[in-house]
Design a protein around this motif. Structure first.
Motif, PDB file in Angstrom:
ATOM      1  N   VAL A  68       0.769  -1.006   0.035  1.00 53.32           N
ATOM      2  CA  VAL A  68       0.046  -0.094  -0.068  1.00 53.32           C
ATOM      3  C   VAL A  68       0.935   1.226   0.031  1.00 53.32           C
ATOM      4  O   VAL A  68       1.825   1.385   0.968  1.00 53.32           O
ATOM      5  N   VAL A  69       0.620   2.163  -0.988  1.00 56.99           N
ATOM      6  CA  VAL A  69       1.401   3.417  -1.119  1.00 56.99           C
ATOM      7  C   VAL A  69       0.679   4.502  -1.377  1.00 56.99           C
ATOM      8  O   VAL A  69      -0.373   4.406  -1.742  1.00 56.99           O
ATOM      9  N   PRO A  70       1.029   5.744  -0.990  1.00 57.66           N
ATOM     10  CA  PRO A  70       0.069   6.890  -1.070  1.00 57.66           C
ATOM     11  C   PRO A  70      -0.250   7.038  -2.771  1.00 57.66           C
ATOM     12  O   PRO A  70      -1.364   7.564  -3.160  1.00 57.66           O
ATOM     13  N   THR A  71       0.762   6.989  -3.602  1.00 53.54           N
ATOM     14  CA  THR A  71       0.417   6.927  -4.998  1.00 53.54           C
ATOM     15  C   THR A  71       1.559   6.178  -5.781  1.00 53.54           C
ATOM     16  O   THR A  71       2.532   5.883  -5.397  1.00 53.54           O
ATOM     17  N   MET A  96       0.317  -7.685  -4.480  1.00 52.12           N
ATOM     18  CA  MET A  96      -0.915  -7.059  -5.072  1.00 52.12           C
ATOM     19  C   MET A  96      -0.660  -5.540  -4.571  1.00 52.12           C
ATOM     20  O   MET A  96      -0.206  -5.354  -3.306  1.00 52.12           O
ATOM     21  N   ILE A  97      -0.903  -4.692  -5.506  1.00 51.79           N
ATOM     22  CA  ILE A  97      -0.517  -3.133  -5.005  1.00 51.79           C
ATOM     23  C   ILE A  97      -1.745  -2.632  -4.977  1.00 51.79           C
ATOM     24  O   ILE A  97      -2.627  -2.389  -6.034  1.00 51.79           O
ATOM     25  N   PHE A  98      -1.646  -1.696  -4.128  1.00 47.56           N
ATOM     26  CA  PHE A  98      -2.823  -0.512  -3.740  1.00 47.56           C
ATOM     27  C   PHE A  98      -2.257   0.614  -3.553  1.00 47.56           C
ATOM     28  O   PHE A  98      -1.291   1.161  -3.186  1.00 47.56           O
ATOM     29  N   GLN A  99      -3.183   1.710  -4.253  1.00 57.56           N
ATOM     30  CA  GLN A  99      -2.766   3.331  -3.822  1.00 57.56           C
ATOM     31  C   GLN A  99      -3.633   3.651  -2.942  1.00 57.56           C
ATOM     32  O   GLN A  99      -4.977   3.748  -3.288  1.00 57.56           O
ATOM     33  N   SER A 100      -3.484   4.490  -1.832  1.00 59.13           N
ATOM     34  CA  SER A 100      -4.483   5.113  -0.987  1.00 59.13           C
ATOM     35  C   SER A 100      -4.835   6.445  -1.526  1.00 59.13           C
ATOM     36  O   SER A 100      -5.893   6.918  -0.901  1.00 59.13           O
ATOM     37  N   ALA A 101      -4.241   7.194  -2.474  1.00 59.84           N
ATOM     38  CA  ALA A 101      -4.500   8.417  -2.838  1.00 59.84           C
ATOM     39  C   ALA A 101      -4.354   9.483  -1.749  1.00 59.84           C
ATOM     40  O   ALA A 101      -5.187  10.251  -1.829  1.00 59.84           O
ATOM     41  N   GLU A 102      -3.510   9.182  -0.793  1.00 61.47           N
ATOM     42  CA  GLU A 102      -3.358  10.071   0.392  1.00 61.47           C
ATOM     43  C   GLU A 102      -4.523  10.129   1.273  1.00 61.47           C
ATOM     44  O   GLU A 102      -4.981  11.289   1.793  1.00 61.47           O
TER      45      GLU A 102
END
Length: 338
Positions: A68-71, A96-102
């Motif tokens: 999980v990364v911000p972007t 599995m890659i996800f972005q939190s979009a801050e």
């Protein structure tokens, strides 16, 4: 909707047992090479795809890591993900890659989804909105390893991989001071984020050591990391009566935005205003003038993060696992902008 092909379908077509097909797909030594070839050939022809989650329930491991990364549209995060995937793949893991979009709320939902998907571990860099960590503690309480990288907190007992942001910010500010700059401004992100706070404190420490005052109007705390916000910051600084002679920007993306504003305002860089960034994004080499920055080995940080969480996952003494905090020192890259 067409039903997916199962092991039972393969076994029925070949007139062998389900157990034999399962062992053949796992490349078991108990099965003859001829049978394995027949099973694999039919599996390909019938477009059979293994149910990795079901297999994980049997083996107690899903062989999947959640990240999980911000972007993903900034080079630091994409490079880190590549480093994680590089090590994970070698150990038979998928990522599995996800972005939190801050967004804190989105981060919470992603973490819950990953935990319910029975991933073997989660690697996470917090969003700029994250102030509470109960969602992570709940995952840890379920026995799922979590590793924090780059954006971390002290409240959780996990392994961590971080940049020595204080050292890096102090080093690059000292460089600007050695260039004869005395009125240095700081353009950075929200200081509720530890990484932003540490870089500001490094900047402040260098200024204090040199006996240089920091004007309050020379500290601009941005709420995001975009070119436009950086450009607005430079306009604000340059339109004041107390103009800086250098600006240290929290990240290269801000420094490049600042450089663009300088061109619009006719400011000569570095003669009138020196600029420095942080991160050493590829673009920092190709802008004109090229950007002085601190280099972060983001790919290697991702590799190290993956190694640490896999070490924890594979540890037989789970209750006594020795959590590690790895602190990576960045390197000063001097270019034309300073």
């Amino acid at each position: 909707m067409k039903k997916p092909i199962t092991i039972k379908d393969l076994a029925k077509s070949l007139n062998i047992s389900v157990a034999t097909v399962s062992r053949a797909l796992r490349n078991s030594n108990e099965i003859s090479s001829e049978t394995k070839k027949a099973v694999l050939k039919l599996a390909k022809e019938m477009h059979y795809h293994p149910n990795l989650l079901a297999r994980g329930l049997i083996n107690k491991k899903s062989k999947i890591l959640g990240v999980v990364v911000p972007t993903i549209n900034r080079q630091f995060w994409s490079n880190s993900i590549s480093g994680i995937e590089n090590i994970a793949y070698k150990d038979g893991y998928k990522v599995m890659i996800f972005q939190s979009a801050e967004s804190f709320q989105k981060e919470v939902e992603i973490v819950e989804t990953l935990a319910n998907s029975r991933v073997d571990g989660i690697l996470i860099a917090f969003s700029k909105e994250t102030r509470e960590y109960e969602h992570i503690q709940q995952v840890l309480d379920r026995g799922i390893p979590v590793l924090l990288f780059e954006r971390v907190c002290d409240e959780l007992n996990t392994s961590k991989v971080v940049t020595d942001d204080f050292f890096g910010a102090k080093r690059i500010t000292q460089h600007l001071i050695l260039r004869g700059k005395k009125h240095i401004a700081y353009l950075g992100g929200p200081q509720v984020l530890a990484v932003c706070r540490e870089r500001f404190l490094g900047f402040k420490s260098a200024m204090d050591d040199a006996g240089l005052p920091i004007s309050p109007e020379h500290v601009i705390e941005t709420d995001d990391f975009t070119f436009e916000i950086a450009k607005n910051g430079i306009y604000q600084l340059w339109n004041s009566n107390n103009k800086p002679d250098a600006v240290f920007c929290f990240a290269d993306i801000l420094a490049i935005g600042a450089l663009d504003a300088c061109k619009e305002l006719g400011i000569r860089v570095p003669e009138q205003l020196a600029l420095a960034g942080f991160g050493n994004d590829d673009t920092s080499r190709f802008v004109s003038p090229s950007l002085t920055t601190m280099s972060q080995p983001s790919f290697e940080m991702g590799q190290l993060a993956a190694k640490l969480i896999l070490e924890e996952i594979n540890s037989e003494e789970e209750d006594e696992f020795d959590f590690k905090t790895e602190i990576i020192k960045p390197n000063l890259i001097v270019r034309e902008s300073s």
